[in-house]
Design a protein around this motif. Structure first.
Motif, short mmCIF file in Angstrom:
data_model
loop_
_atom_site.label_atom_id
_atom_site.label_comp_id
_atom_site.label_asym_id
_atom_site.label_seq_id
_atom_site.Cartn_x
_atom_site.Cartn_y
_atom_site.Cartn_z
N SER A 38 0.83 -1.19 0.00
CA SER A 38 0.00 0.00 0.00
C SER A 38 0.88 1.26 0.00
CB SER A 38 -0.97 -0.02 1.19
OG SER A 38 -0.34 0.48 2.31
N ARG A 39 0.46 2.26 -0.68
CA ARG A 39 1.15 3.53 -0.88
C ARG A 39 2.40 3.43 -1.76
NH1 ARG A 39 -2.48 5.85 -0.97
NH2 ARG A 39 -1.76 7.92 -0.51
N ALA A 40 2.58 2.32 -2.45
CA ALA A 40 3.77 2.17 -3.31
C ALA A 40 3.71 3.08 -4.53
CB ALA A 40 3.93 0.72 -3.74
N GLY A 41 2.49 3.44 -4.94
CA GLY A 41 2.36 4.32 -6.11
C GLY A 41 1.63 3.69 -7.28
N LYS A 42 0.77 2.71 -7.01
CA LYS A 42 0.07 2.00 -8.08
C LYS A 42 -0.90 2.91 -8.83
CE LYS A 42 -1.56 -0.90 -4.93
NZ LYS A 42 -0.81 -0.52 -3.72
N THR A 43 -1.71 3.64 -8.08
CA THR A 43 -2.73 4.47 -8.72
C THR A 43 -2.09 5.56 -9.58
OG1 THR A 43 -4.20 4.05 -6.86
CG2 THR A 43 -4.76 5.90 -8.27
N VAL A 44 -1.06 6.19 -9.05
CA VAL A 44 -0.39 7.25 -9.81
C VAL A 44 0.27 6.66 -11.05
CG1 VAL A 44 1.42 9.00 -9.72
CG2 VAL A 44 -0.03 8.65 -7.73
N TRP A 102 -2.63 14.45 -4.74
CA TRP A 102 -2.46 13.01 -4.98
C TRP A 102 -3.81 12.32 -4.87
CZ3 TRP A 102 1.92 12.10 -7.17
CH2 TRP A 102 3.05 12.85 -6.85
N SER A 105 -6.36 6.91 -1.59
CA SER A 105 -5.92 5.53 -1.48
C SER A 105 -7.01 4.61 -2.04
CB SER A 105 -5.68 5.25 -0.01
OG SER A 105 -5.18 3.99 0.17
N THR A 106 -6.60 3.55 -2.72
CA THR A 106 -7.57 2.61 -3.28
C THR A 106 -7.31 1.27 -2.64
OG1 THR A 106 -6.00 2.33 -5.08
CG2 THR A 106 -7.91 3.71 -5.51
N ARG A 107 -8.37 0.57 -2.29
CA ARG A 107 -8.13 -0.60 -1.47
C ARG A 107 -8.64 -1.91 -2.05
NH1 ARG A 107 -5.47 1.05 3.33
NH2 ARG A 107 -3.88 2.10 2.16
N LYS A 335 8.92 6.92 -7.22
CA LYS A 335 9.16 8.24 -6.62
C LYS A 335 10.62 8.70 -6.78
CE LYS A 335 5.69 6.56 -3.39
NZ LYS A 335 5.17 6.44 -2.05
N ASP A 337 11.72 10.87 -8.45
CA ASP A 337 11.84 12.32 -8.57
C ASP A 337 12.23 12.97 -7.25
OD1 ASP A 337 9.33 11.50 -7.64
OD2 ASP A 337 8.41 13.42 -8.13
N ALA A 376 6.40 7.98 -11.74
CA ALA A 376 5.25 7.99 -12.64
C ALA A 376 4.80 9.43 -12.88
CB ALA A 376 4.12 7.17 -12.04
N LEU A 377 4.91 10.25 -11.85
CA LEU A 377 4.55 11.66 -11.99
C LEU A 377 5.63 12.49 -11.32
CD1 LEU A 377 2.02 13.37 -13.02
CD2 LEU A 377 1.86 13.93 -10.61
N ARG A 444 7.69 14.85 1.46
CA ARG A 444 6.59 14.59 0.55
C ARG A 444 6.35 15.85 -0.26
NH1 ARG A 444 1.23 12.25 2.27
NH2 ARG A 444 1.11 11.81 0.04
N1 LIG Z 1 6.95 12.50 -5.86
C1 LIG Z 1 6.22 11.45 -6.22
N2 LIG Z 1 5.37 10.91 -5.33
C2 LIG Z 1 4.63 9.86 -5.73
C3 LIG Z 1 4.71 9.30 -7.04
N3 LIG Z 1 3.86 8.26 -7.10
C4 LIG Z 1 3.27 8.17 -5.89
N4 LIG Z 1 3.71 9.14 -5.05
C5 LIG Z 1 3.36 9.35 -3.65
O1 LIG Z 1 2.93 8.12 -3.11
C6 LIG Z 1 1.60 8.20 -2.62
C7 LIG Z 1 0.86 6.94 -2.91
O2 LIG Z 1 0.63 6.82 -4.29
P1 LIG Z 1 -0.59 5.95 -4.85
O3 LIG Z 1 -0.44 5.86 -6.33
O4 LIG Z 1 -1.87 6.40 -4.30
O5 LIG Z 1 -0.20 4.55 -4.19
P2 LIG Z 1 -1.06 3.20 -4.18
O6 LIG Z 1 -0.06 2.09 -4.29
O7 LIG Z 1 -2.14 3.24 -5.20
O8 LIG Z 1 -1.63 3.26 -2.71
P3 LIG Z 1 -2.92 2.49 -2.12
O9 LIG Z 1 -4.03 2.72 -3.09
O10 LIG Z 1 -3.12 3.14 -0.79
O11 LIG Z 1 -2.50 1.06 -2.01
C8 LIG Z 1 1.02 9.42 -3.31
O12 LIG Z 1 0.01 9.98 -2.52
C9 LIG Z 1 2.22 10.32 -3.45
O13 LIG Z 1 2.46 11.01 -2.25
C10 LIG Z 1 5.64 9.91 -7.95
O14 LIG Z 1 5.80 9.48 -9.11
N5 LIG Z 1 6.35 10.97 -7.49
#
Ligand SMILES: Nc1nc2c(ncn2[C@@H]2O[C@H](COP(=O)(O)OP(=O)(O)OP(=O)(O)O)[C@@H](O)[C@H]2O)c(=O)[nH]1
Ligand SMILES: [Mg+2]
Length: 475
Positions: A38-44, A102, A105-107, A335, A337, A376-377, A444
């Protein structure tokens, strides 16, 4: 870029429905799994990938895009009617709106179909017209893969293992005490079962927050619409001498089996077993910042998660896959960046070393693997600042406050990552409490407001190369 592409995608999508059925046989489908803790950055990742495939100006590293062979990209209704659709428009709106933020969170699992019109390359190019290639992107929590370990276990074995694990953990003390005073041979009382499940979930939550990743059953932490249902109302118990019918133990055992057959099996059967290409996103920088214990824990969680990609070891999964396999797996440190590009090589090296340890135990059943550092962003720009007579390579961006509001602009230097990953991984493995030579910071950043040229997707780092590795060969 955004508005025109979405509108375009919608109208084309509707046209697409009617003619898609007869063409299906001729239109290759690539199922791309996107996972990570979780929070690894999947959605982004998914949002930016799709936006950058619609507007390909920043995707030269995806060869078909660089060569101009992709003539169109559009969203279509996905093939699986019962899976939630990945909410692309909302997530993109969050990232690219006037005050970008951002996404939530997606679960749970979600899916999106992006279709690409591609002109063939090479010899064939003169003979055949463009084809449509469907990219079905499936977002699922990495935590769910950990449940694979339950499949070949019965309730007694799982209980014994969990209770032993709890012994060594402060977080487990409360549940352990409760489990010990519980008589599994006594008749089931639902409030008792619920109290046990609640206490066990509380332990899992605490353990996860403390950085442990071996927190099964995975759905206890991410219950979604199963919250409160009997399949999630069990917990490990010491086995009593006798287990009469209608006893607490028997009912817990039954629910454990139901969890396996009704929750875990469908996920592996309907989603996991159909994946062709996989990207595993890892917040390596976040773990390094939290310290050696977090890095070691992440390494172990990765090894456990990756167990799912070596089906030979698991009878349940072998049966399900029947010889199918994931062809490519990308391990992406996200991340990036947060670092100046001069440090990206070191980050990729650490990602690769983390993955190599997992790979040592198995060859991923022949899948091709690669490690990369990506963003990713991109939320920052690079800057070199004078510092103590020399200079230091920083990144600059808008800080994100604790409450989620946008803070001030700042330049930031996270610390120097070692070129030799062992300098981090060895102390982590040896149980060091903190890093010896350095302190690593993480800030962050808020996503930057974007003004995009027509044809350009959101800024990223190496997303095009990631795409090339994952599915470029099929375009
Ligand atoms: N600077 C930066 N931060 C990022 C990037 N991608 C993700 N983040 C950070 O990581 C957080 C989590 O990204 P999500 O894409 O929501 O991660 P997720 O894996 O979908 O998280 P869950 O849905 O909670 O499991 C974001 O809210 C950002 O703070 C990136 O490419 N650059
Ligand atoms: Mg998400």
């Amino acid at each position: 870029m955004v508005i025109s592409s979405i509108a375009d995608g919608l109208t084309r999508g509707i046209e697409g429905v009617s003619d898609s059925i007869s063409e299906t046989f001729f239109e290759p489908v690539i199922r791309l799994g996107v996972t990570g803790l979780s929070r690894a950055g999947k959605t982004v990742f998914i949002t930016s990938l799709v936006a950058n495939l619609m507007d390909r100006g920043r995707m030269p590293g995806l060869v078909a895009a660089g060569d101009g062979r992709i003539s169109a990209a559009f969203l279509q209704p996905q093939p699986d009617d019962t899976v939630p659709r990945f909410d692309y428009e909302t997530h993109l709106g969050a990232l690219t709106g006037a005050t970008p933020h951002w996404p939530e969170s997606t679960r749970a699992v979600s899916e999106l179909r992006l279709s690409l019109r591609v002109r063939p390359s090479g010899l064939l190019s003169g003979f055949s017209g463009p084809r449509t290639v469907h990219l079905d992107i499936v977002d699922y929590p990495g935590e769910w893969l950990l449940d694979l370990g339950l499949m070949d276990k019965d309730f007694a074995t799982w209980s014994a293992e969990m209770l032993t694990r709890l012994e060594g953990r402060g977080e487990g003390a409360e549940y352990l005490a409760l489990a010990k005073e519980t008589d599994g041979a006594a008749a089931l009382e639902e409030p008792k079962a619920q109290a046990l499940a609640r206490a066990y979930t509380a332990y899992l939550t605490e353990a996860r927050d403390a950085g442990y990743s071996d927190c099964t059953p995975g759905r206890f932490l991410l219950p979604g619409d199963l919250e409160g249902s009997p399949v999630l109302t069990f917990a490990p118990l010491p086995k009593p001498d006798s287990t009469p019918r209608k006893s607490l133990w028997r009912e817990m055992e039954r629910r454990f089996e139901a969890y396996k057959s009704r929750v875990v099996t469908p996920f592996f059967r309907d989603h996991f077993a159909r994946i062709d290409r996989q990207v595993v996103l890892v917040d390596v920088l976040g773990a390094i910042h939290r310290g050696p214990a977090a890095v070691e824990d992440m390494r172990q969680a990765m090894a456990d998660i990756l167990g799912a990609f070596r089906p030979g070891r698991n009878a349940f999964l072998s049966r399900l896959l029947r010889g199918r396999r994931v062809e490519k797996i990308l391990f992406a440190a996200t991340k990036a960046d947060h670092l100046h590009h001069t440090q990206h090589g070191a980050l990729a090296g650490i990602m690769s070393a983390l993955m190599r340890e997992a790979r040592d135990r198995a060859d991923f059943a022949g899948a091709e693997t690669r490690a990369m550092a990506i963003a990713a962003l991109r939320a920052t720009t690079e800057e070199t600042r004078p510092h103590e007579g020399g200079s230091v390579d920083c990144v600059r961006g808008t800080l994100l406050n604790e409450d989620g509001s946008r803070g001030k602009q700042a330049a930031f230097y996270p610390g120097a990552l070692p070129d030799d990953p062992a300098r981090l991984l060895t102390p982590a493995r040896q149980g060091a409490e903190k890093w010896l030579d350095a302190d690593y910071q993480v800030m962050r950043f808020a996503p930057a407001p974007l003004t995009l040229r027509p044809g350009d997707g959101p800024p990223h780092i190496r997303l095009d190369r990631a795409a090339q590795f994952l599915f470029g060969d099929r375009l």
